[in-house]
Write an enzyme that holds these catalytic residues in place. Sequence first.
Site, short mmCIF file in Angstrom:
data_model
loop_
_atom_site.label_atom_id
_atom_site.label_comp_id
_atom_site.label_asym_id
_atom_site.label_seq_id
_atom_site.Cartn_x
_atom_site.Cartn_y
_atom_site.Cartn_z
N LYS A 4 -6.24 -11.25 -7.20
CA LYS A 4 -6.43 -11.68 -5.80
C LYS A 4 -7.54 -12.74 -5.75
O LYS A 4 -7.64 -13.54 -6.68
CB LYS A 4 -6.71 -10.47 -4.91
CG LYS A 4 -5.65 -9.38 -5.11
CD LYS A 4 -5.68 -8.28 -4.11
CE LYS A 4 -4.57 -7.29 -4.42
NZ LYS A 4 -4.48 -6.21 -3.44
N SER A 42 -3.01 0.93 -5.63
CA SER A 42 -4.09 1.82 -6.11
C SER A 42 -3.79 2.50 -7.44
O SER A 42 -4.15 3.66 -7.63
CB SER A 42 -4.43 2.87 -5.04
OG SER A 42 -4.92 2.24 -3.88
N GLY A 101 -5.00 -1.02 -2.20
CA GLY A 101 -6.45 -1.11 -2.02
C GLY A 101 -7.01 0.07 -1.24
O GLY A 101 -8.17 0.10 -0.87
N HIS A 139 3.80 -11.31 -2.20
CA HIS A 139 2.87 -10.18 -2.14
C HIS A 139 2.60 -9.85 -0.66
O HIS A 139 2.57 -10.74 0.19
CB HIS A 139 1.56 -10.53 -2.85
CG HIS A 139 0.65 -9.35 -2.97
ND1 HIS A 139 -0.20 -8.98 -1.95
CD2 HIS A 139 0.48 -8.45 -3.96
CE1 HIS A 139 -0.86 -7.89 -2.32
NE2 HIS A 139 -0.46 -7.55 -3.53
N GLU A 160 0.03 -9.29 0.96
CA GLU A 160 -1.07 -10.01 1.62
C GLU A 160 -0.63 -11.43 1.99
O GLU A 160 -1.08 -11.99 2.99
CB GLU A 160 -2.30 -10.02 0.70
CG GLU A 160 -2.97 -8.64 0.70
CD GLU A 160 -3.63 -8.25 -0.60
OE1 GLU A 160 -3.90 -9.13 -1.45
OE2 GLU A 160 -3.88 -7.04 -0.78
N GLU A 212 5.62 -2.31 -3.63
CA GLU A 212 4.25 -2.04 -3.22
C GLU A 212 4.23 -1.46 -1.81
O GLU A 212 4.38 -2.20 -0.83
CB GLU A 212 3.46 -3.36 -3.24
CG GLU A 212 3.47 -4.01 -4.60
CD GLU A 212 2.19 -4.77 -4.83
OE1 GLU A 212 1.53 -4.50 -5.84
OE2 GLU A 212 1.83 -5.60 -3.99
N ASN A 266 -3.28 -8.38 -10.79
CA ASN A 266 -3.41 -9.35 -9.70
C ASN A 266 -4.87 -9.37 -9.28
O ASN A 266 -5.34 -8.44 -8.62
CB ASN A 266 -2.49 -8.91 -8.54
CG ASN A 266 -2.67 -9.76 -7.30
OD1 ASN A 266 -3.31 -10.80 -7.34
ND2 ASN A 266 -2.10 -9.31 -6.19
P1 PGA Z 1 -4.50 -2.31 -5.62
O1 PGA Z 1 -3.62 -3.64 -5.32
O2 PGA Z 1 -4.16 -1.88 -7.02
O3 PGA Z 1 -5.92 -2.77 -5.45
O4 PGA Z 1 -4.09 -1.30 -4.60
C1 PGA Z 1 -2.29 -3.71 -5.72
C2 PGA Z 1 -1.72 -5.05 -5.32
O5 PGA Z 1 -1.97 -5.49 -4.20
O6 PGA Z 1 -1.02 -5.72 -6.11
#
Ligand code: PGA
Length: 269
Positions: A26, A224, A184, A110, A112, A178, A24
């Site tokens: 983003k 992460s 992140g 997701h 976010e 998640e 992803n």
């Molecule tokens: P990240 O993001 O690997 O940067 O923690 C995962 C995600 O939001 O899909």
Amino acid sequence: MNQQLQPNTTNIMPTLRARLIGGNWKMHKNVAGTTSFFESFLPLVGSPKHCETVICPPFLDIANAVKSTRGTNVRIGAQNLYWANDGAFTGEVSGPMIKASGCSWVIVGHSERRRYFGDTDETVLKKTIAALEAGLTPIVCIGERQEKNVETVLTEQFRDGIAGLSDKQFAAIVIGYEPIWAIGAGETATPEVAAEAHRWIRTQARERFGTQAANNVRILYGGSVKPDNACNLLAQSEIDGFLVGGASLDPVSFAALVRLLSASQVLAE
Ligand code: PGA
């Protein structure tokens, strides 16, 4: 093979469910960045056969990503969709439009999107159904905000979102677990905590859709994930693959993850 990419498969658990990894991106990379990513990434993985590999770039990079991966097994997905097919919905993009652009996957719900753009369990359900109707495979994301009340939050998100699918629709989705506190943050859930949450999701699935459907559904872990923590996560048979943010932006890291997942699938075959 590049030493850095040699998978250490010692503790990886074989699984009968096919491995899957989603990158992803983003809101990162532009058209030129997409080209240079695939120029580096594709020679590192070839055309991955043992791990379904999906990259989800921003909408404006999709055409270039589709072109760059033509003739390979790498698939392209979107990061979001709207549930109507067309109409006066300024700024939105529909399932049929995404499908026509050459995508076969889409991320839905997701954290976010839920946090900054108002996605709810109800709209996640509508988007999931719209994705399936457009012929896209949705990766439906759920996860708790804080490292507590995990089962309660997952139960509610499952009940108000995914449980509204028909049996046939459920059989066609992938679930992304998640834990939001790990996204992140450089902090992953421990493999045991992640596996426990996956088991809980599978229990919800079993109660609503039956044992076979629950055993078949793939659940990805996201938060992460990096080449250096992936092996321990894959030691849990509950974890079928990853949804990767930060580490998917770097072709070397993402290729290392694809190789690890592929190696673990080969062990199972
Ligand atoms: P990240 O993001 O690997 O940067 O923690 C995962 C995600 O939001 O899909």
